[in-house]
Design an enzyme around this catalytic site. Structure first.
Site, PDB file in Angstrom:
ATOM      1  CD  GLU A 119      -2.795  -1.352   2.227  1.00 42.00           C
ATOM      2  OE1 GLU A 119      -2.775  -0.459   3.299  1.00 42.00           O
ATOM      3  OE2 GLU A 119      -3.703  -2.430   2.092  1.00 42.00           O
ATOM      4  CD  GLU A 266      -2.865  -7.124   2.992  1.00 43.89           C
ATOM      5  OE1 GLU A 266      -3.558  -6.394   3.732  1.00 43.89           O
ATOM      6  OE2 GLU A 266      -1.515  -6.986   3.193  1.00 43.89           O
TER       7      GLU A 266
END
Ligand SMILES: *[C@@H]1O[C@H](CO)[C@@H](O)[C@H](O)[C@H]1NC(C)=O
Ligand SMILES: *[C@@H]1O[C@H](CO)[C@@H](O)[C@H](O)[C@H]1NC(C)=O
Ligand SMILES: *[C@@H]1O[C@H](CO)[C@@H](O)[C@H](O)[C@H]1NC(C)=O
Ligand SMILES: *[C@@H]1O[C@H](CO)[C@@H](O)[C@H](O)[C@H]1NC(C)=O
Ligand SMILES: *[C@@H]1O[C@H](CO)[C@@H](O)[C@H](O)[C@H]1NC(C)=O
Ligand SMILES: *[C@@H]1O[C@H](CO)[C@@H](O)[C@H](O)[C@H]1NC(C)=O
Ligand SMILES: *[C@@H]1O[C@H](CO)[C@@H](O)[C@H](O)[C@H]1NC(C)=O
Ligand SMILES: *[C@@H]1O[C@H](CO)[C@@H](O)[C@H](O)[C@H]1NC(C)=O
Length: 464
Positions: A119, A266
């Site tokens: 991220e 995820e």
């Protein structure tokens, strides 16, 4: 009771095996911020016991990569966020990284992708300007090592870079990131890679201030008056997970890119939270994970891309008790560090999936002629190349010692291996396929089926 609990795990296993053959998978993330992290060899044993075929590591821990060698498990390795800047500024740093962390382990450890950072745009925005150059340098180093066809390079992004994900058809990336996203998509397209998406309906729900019902986040059916429909496409979104994946597909499309598949790197649900986190419960976590597995393994994509399955990595294997932040942050794992399961990974409510999944067994027809059965058994174990070791005297599946059971075992083993290449379930008319839930078989046969799929019963079944 014990048997019923175990059955859930059994069904998970069976569906896992069958679906693996079709290519769709549910893998798992292995975060290591854990006191008393089990040794790498134990971690791999847990993965094998649960027939987990895909893992993502956040780093390139050498013990873990060695333990995964010759395991048949496919591995995503991670460039840590701390490493992104250095690699993004230096082609030689990238080449050294590939040599040390990828080339050194291939082919025995099946590293198939590199996740560059985690991220990055939202967690270390200062590295954003060099993110794609880091990916390019790594890719070039793979090309130089002739590994670029085996190993893809991508970078997991948070849903937070898509500010308004609903309705999916109008979703776009936050325009502050336009130039980085454009370069990223171009890189993924040119290198035949895929978009890595971290998608958490837990956060979509808890931050949504009651806009969406919890059932929508947990993949539970919604009443007909509360269906969630995209007003532009009229697509029905039966889960927030599907809507998030589609929001990412539409955001990519807004940049005029197509043909870049999305993999969910995820997703998960915490099973314990603080007083202000009432939705982090064991029941919700178990529901989410169960339903997620069923959803992914049904092989269909989201409404806008129905033919692209949503391969997905569960977050995460262990509870990471050392992670900072709210209580929930430490409790996303499906296992404790002592290797017991937090909740059973259960398919107990999986009637619809067993019914429509490819979980088809090949078994002996009742009343089949015993000479024909003996011929069928000999053929399956001989020219048919079924593995009949387990039904030899003294082996785990020898009992119940009947011709019918041994033939069923051999027929099924042959059929599961050869079905994809055209093998049939006939055996001179002595065999038939069935999609019956194994629990509906007579007990001896159920034991046999269990035996077929479980090399090591005691390890696999984590019944309470
Ligand atoms: C590694 O994974 C790839 C991708 O699924 C597969 O094609 C390949 O056969 C695997 N290699 C080994 C050595 O298992
Ligand atoms: C887009 O990203 C910028 C920079 O991170 C941020 O300041 C802004 O609030 C974001 N916009 C939206 C709509 O989320
Ligand atoms: C970013 O891209 C979007 C979609 O392509 C476009 O509408 C928008 O104007 C761009 N914004 C900037 C700041 O370039
Ligand atoms: C995408 O293509 C359309 C039609 O060709 C064009 O109008 C639009 O500006 C393009 N968008 C971007 C971001 O390039
Ligand atoms: C798979 O799941 C999606 C989303 O829940 C659903 O729309 C679709 O009908 C399912 N397909 C099958 C074959 O069960
Ligand atoms: C494993 O750890 C959990 C959490 O600390 C605990 O509740 C459980 O009893 C432990 N199980 C075993 C077998 O030690
Ligand atoms: C299951 O398969 C049958 C026949 O192929 C089909 O009619 C039915 O709609 C499917 N059910 C689901 C839930 O997809
Ligand atoms: C055959 O099955 C036995 C267990 O029953 C296993 O140990 C062996 O590795 C298998 N052989 C092959 C070639 O798969």
């Amino acid at each position: 009771m014990l048997l019923e609990k175990c059955l859930g795990s059994l069904l998970l296993l069976i569906v896992g095996i069958f679906t693996h053959a079709l290519g769709t998978f549910v893998g798992i993330n292995i975060g290591t911020d854990v006191s008393n992290l089990p040794p790498a060899s134990d971690i791999v044993a847990i993965l094998k016991a649960h027939q987990i075929t895909h893992v993502r590591l956040y780093d390139t821990d050498s013990h873990m990569l060695k333990a995964l060698s010759n395991s048949g498990i496919e591995v995503i390795v991670g460039v840590t966020n701390q490493q992104v800047l250095g690699i993004g500024e230096s082609a030689s740093a990238a080449a050294a990284w590939i040599n040390k962390n990828v080339a050194a382990y291939l082919p025995s450890t099946n590293i198939t992708s590199i996740a560059v950072g985690s991220e990055v745009l939202t967690s270390i925005p200062n590295a954003a300007p060099v993110l794609v150059s880091a990916m390019n340098y790594l890719h070039k180093a793979l090309v130089a090592a002739n590994l670029n066809f085996q190993v893809k390079v991508s970078t997991p992004q948070s849903m937070d870079i898509i500010p308004r994900p609903f309705p999916p058809s109008t979703a776009t990336f936050n325009s502050s990131w336009n130039s980085t996203i454009y370069q990223l998509l171009q890189f993924l397209k040119n290198t035949n890679s895929y978009y890595m998406l971290n998608a958490y309906p837990y956060f979509g729900y808890t931050k949504g201030d009651g806009i969406f019902p919890i059932d929508y986040a947990l993949f539970r059916p919604l009443p007909s008056v509360k269906q969630i429909v995209d007003p532009n496409t009229l697509f029905h979104y039966s889960s927030m997970f599907d809507a998030m994946v589609d929001a990412a597909y539409y955001s990519i499309e807004a940049f005029n890119f197509s043909g870049i598949p999305i993999v969910v790197t995820e997703t998960g649900w915490p099973w314990l939270g603080g007083a202000d986190e009432p939705d982090a419960t064991v029941e919700n976590a178990e529901t989410y994970i169960d339903n997620l597995i069923q959803r992914v393994l049904n092989n269909s994509g989201p409404p806008s891309q129905p033919s692209i399955p949503i391969n997905t990595y569960i977050y995460e294997l262990f509870n990471e008790d050392k992670r900072p932040g709210p209580v929930s942050e430490k409790n996303w794992g499906v296992f404790f560090a002592n290797e017991t399961a937090v909740y059973p990974l259960s398919f107990s409510t999986s009637d619809q999936i067993t019914e429509n999944s490819s979980a088809v067994f090949c078994v002996v027809k009742s009343g089949a002629d015993s000479d024909a059965l003996r011929d069928g058994l000999n053929w399956a174990c001989g020219p048919g190349q079924a593995n009949c070791t387990a039904i030899q005297s003294g082996q785990p599946c020898y009992n119940p010692d009947t011709l019918e059971n041994h033939a069923s075992f051999a027929y099924n083993d042959y059929y599961q291996k050869k079905r994809i290449v055209g093998g049939t379930c006939d055996f001179s008319g002595t065999a038939m396929t069935t999609t019956k839930d194994p629990s509906e078989f007579s007990k001896p046969f159920f034991v046999l089926i269990l035996c077929m799929y479980l090399g090591n019963l005691s390890r696999f079944i984590s019944c309470k």
